[in-house]
Design a protein around this motif. Structure first.
Motif, PDB file in Angstrom:
ATOM      1  N   VAL A 110       1.624  11.867   3.994  1.00  0.00           N
ATOM      2  CA  VAL A 110       0.925  11.694   5.272  1.00  0.00           C
ATOM      3  C   VAL A 110       0.203  10.353   5.330  1.00  0.00           C
ATOM      4  CG1 VAL A 110      -0.938  12.581   6.727  1.00  0.00           C
ATOM      5  CG2 VAL A 110       0.704  14.171   5.701  1.00  0.00           C
ATOM      6  N   THR A 111      -0.382   9.946   4.199  1.00  0.00           N
ATOM      7  CA  THR A 111      -1.116   8.676   4.176  1.00  0.00           C
ATOM      8  C   THR A 111      -0.187   7.478   3.966  1.00  0.00           C
ATOM      9  OG1 THR A 111      -1.543   8.944   1.789  1.00  0.00           O
ATOM     10  CG2 THR A 111      -3.242   9.724   3.321  1.00  0.00           C
ATOM     11  N   GLY A 112       1.090   7.748   3.657  1.00  0.00           N
ATOM     12  CA  GLY A 112       2.049   6.664   3.480  1.00  0.00           C
ATOM     13  C   GLY A 112       1.893   5.915   2.177  1.00  0.00           C
ATOM     14  N   LYS A 113       1.369   6.606   1.162  1.00  0.00           N
ATOM     15  CA  LYS A 113       1.152   5.965  -0.132  1.00  0.00           C
ATOM     16  C   LYS A 113       2.000   6.626  -1.204  1.00  0.00           C
ATOM     17  CE  LYS A 113      -3.578   4.369   0.639  1.00  0.00           C
ATOM     18  NZ  LYS A 113      -4.927   4.304   0.037  1.00  0.00           N
ATOM     19  N   ALA A 114       2.421   5.846  -2.183  1.00  0.00           N
ATOM     20  CA  ALA A 114       3.172   6.411  -3.302  1.00  0.00           C
ATOM     21  C   ALA A 114       2.294   7.353  -4.112  1.00  0.00           C
ATOM     22  CB  ALA A 114       3.713   5.291  -4.190  1.00  0.00           C
ATOM     23  N   SER A 115       1.038   7.012  -4.234  1.00  0.00           N
ATOM     24  CA  SER A 115       0.062   7.856  -4.918  1.00  0.00           C
ATOM     25  C   SER A 115      -1.333   7.469  -4.453  1.00  0.00           C
ATOM     26  CB  SER A 115       0.173   7.710  -6.436  1.00  0.00           C
ATOM     27  OG  SER A 115      -0.090   6.372  -6.823  1.00  0.00           O
ATOM     28  N   LEU A 116      -2.250   8.387  -4.592  1.00  0.00           N
ATOM     29  CA  LEU A 116      -3.621   8.130  -4.170  1.00  0.00           C
ATOM     30  C   LEU A 116      -4.328   7.264  -5.205  1.00  0.00           C
ATOM     31  CD1 LEU A 116      -4.702  11.646  -2.857  1.00  0.00           C
ATOM     32  CD2 LEU A 116      -3.608   9.774  -1.615  1.00  0.00           C
ATOM     33  N   ASP A 117      -5.235   6.406  -4.739  1.00  0.00           N
ATOM     34  CA  ASP A 117      -6.003   5.566  -5.648  1.00  0.00           C
ATOM     35  C   ASP A 117      -7.464   5.993  -5.641  1.00  0.00           C
ATOM     36  OD1 ASP A 117      -7.092   4.525  -3.277  1.00  0.00           O
ATOM     37  OD2 ASP A 117      -5.745   2.796  -3.276  1.00  0.00           O
ATOM     38  N   ASP A 118      -8.279   5.295  -6.401  1.00  0.00           N
ATOM     39  CA  ASP A 118      -9.691   5.664  -6.530  1.00  0.00           C
ATOM     40  C   ASP A 118     -10.407   5.661  -5.183  1.00  0.00           C
ATOM     41  OD1 ASP A 118      -9.401   6.013  -9.228  1.00  0.00           O
ATOM     42  OD2 ASP A 118     -10.291   4.087  -9.798  1.00  0.00           O
ATOM     43  N   ALA A 119     -10.027   4.721  -4.317  1.00  0.00           N
ATOM     44  CA  ALA A 119     -10.662   4.644  -2.997  1.00  0.00           C
ATOM     45  C   ALA A 119     -10.359   5.900  -2.180  1.00  0.00           C
ATOM     46  CB  ALA A 119     -10.187   3.398  -2.254  1.00  0.00           C
ATOM     47  N   ASP A 120      -9.155   6.435  -2.321  1.00  0.00           N
ATOM     48  CA  ASP A 120      -8.795   7.654  -1.592  1.00  0.00           C
ATOM     49  C   ASP A 120      -9.622   8.843  -2.077  1.00  0.00           C
ATOM     50  OD1 ASP A 120      -6.637   6.602   0.037  1.00  0.00           O
ATOM     51  OD2 ASP A 120      -5.483   6.437  -1.812  1.00  0.00           O
TER      52      ASP A 120
END
Length: 202
Positions: A172-182
């Protein structure tokens, strides 16, 4: 020698978490776990004796941080501070131990067949303690008169989703994986919703 032993156990435990999370207990094979860990298959049995023991070790690896997350809960604590620390700890678990978190969630959804009675009581006792603290804050007028059980359930659901549904969230967020900011944004959002919802009625 002990450092090699601990390193191998950690590699096997991490690989097992991924396999159990992906395939479940019954479908997971020790040969696949060994291959993912980069160790010979006999090492799995040398360190853990059986697949059942290995699965229980994975569960134990997540139960400890779950218990530690509740450390801030005490009757004299400031509700906003306690709930903030608790939510951040729960998000951190989803971020740092996503596979073990999924294994734990699956175990609970199937009626906790591999948890010992002592572990079940430990987890339930922790939940009762937290709920009693919340009820005490309600009785003192420090937070709104909401159902303490459902407040806890809501926090569990909101934080656990970042482990259980990481694929959907990434998609949904269009990212390969979530990062610390997420994860920080997730923590801040949940904290704001919970604290606003707990504000005493005026």
């Amino acid at each position: 020698m002990s450092s090699i032993r601990e390193r191998n156990k950690e590699l096997i435990l991490r690989a097992a978490s991924e396999e159990f999370a992906d395939k479940g207990f019954a479908a997971s094979k020790t040969s696949d776990i060994a291959a993912k860990a980069g160790v010979p298959k006999p090492n799995v049995y040398y360190y853990f004796k059986s697949k059942d023991n290995l699965y229980r070790e994975v569960l134990e690896s997540i139960i400890e941080p779950i218990m530690q997350a509740s450390t801030p809960f005490n009757r004299e604590g400031v509700p906003a501070d306690v709930l903030t620390r608790y939510i951040r700890s729960k998000i951190r678990i989803s971020r740092d131990l996503p596979f073990a978190s999924k294994v734990f969630a699956s175990e609970i959804m199937h009626g906790a067949p591999h948890l010992t009675p002592e572990q079940v009581e430990q987890l339930n006792g922790q939940a009762r303690h937290n709920i009693e603290c919340i009820q005490g804050w309600i009785d003192d007028g420090l937070i709104a008169p909401i159902d303490p059980h459902h407040l806890m359930f809501s926090i569990w659901a909101a934080t656990q989703t970042y482990a259980d549904f990481d694929w959907q969230i990434s998609t949904v967020t269009g990212k390969a994986s979530l990062d610390d900011a997420d994860y920080e944004a997730a923590a801040q959002t949940i904290i704001r919703l919970v604290l606003k919802g707990c504000e005493p009625d005026r």
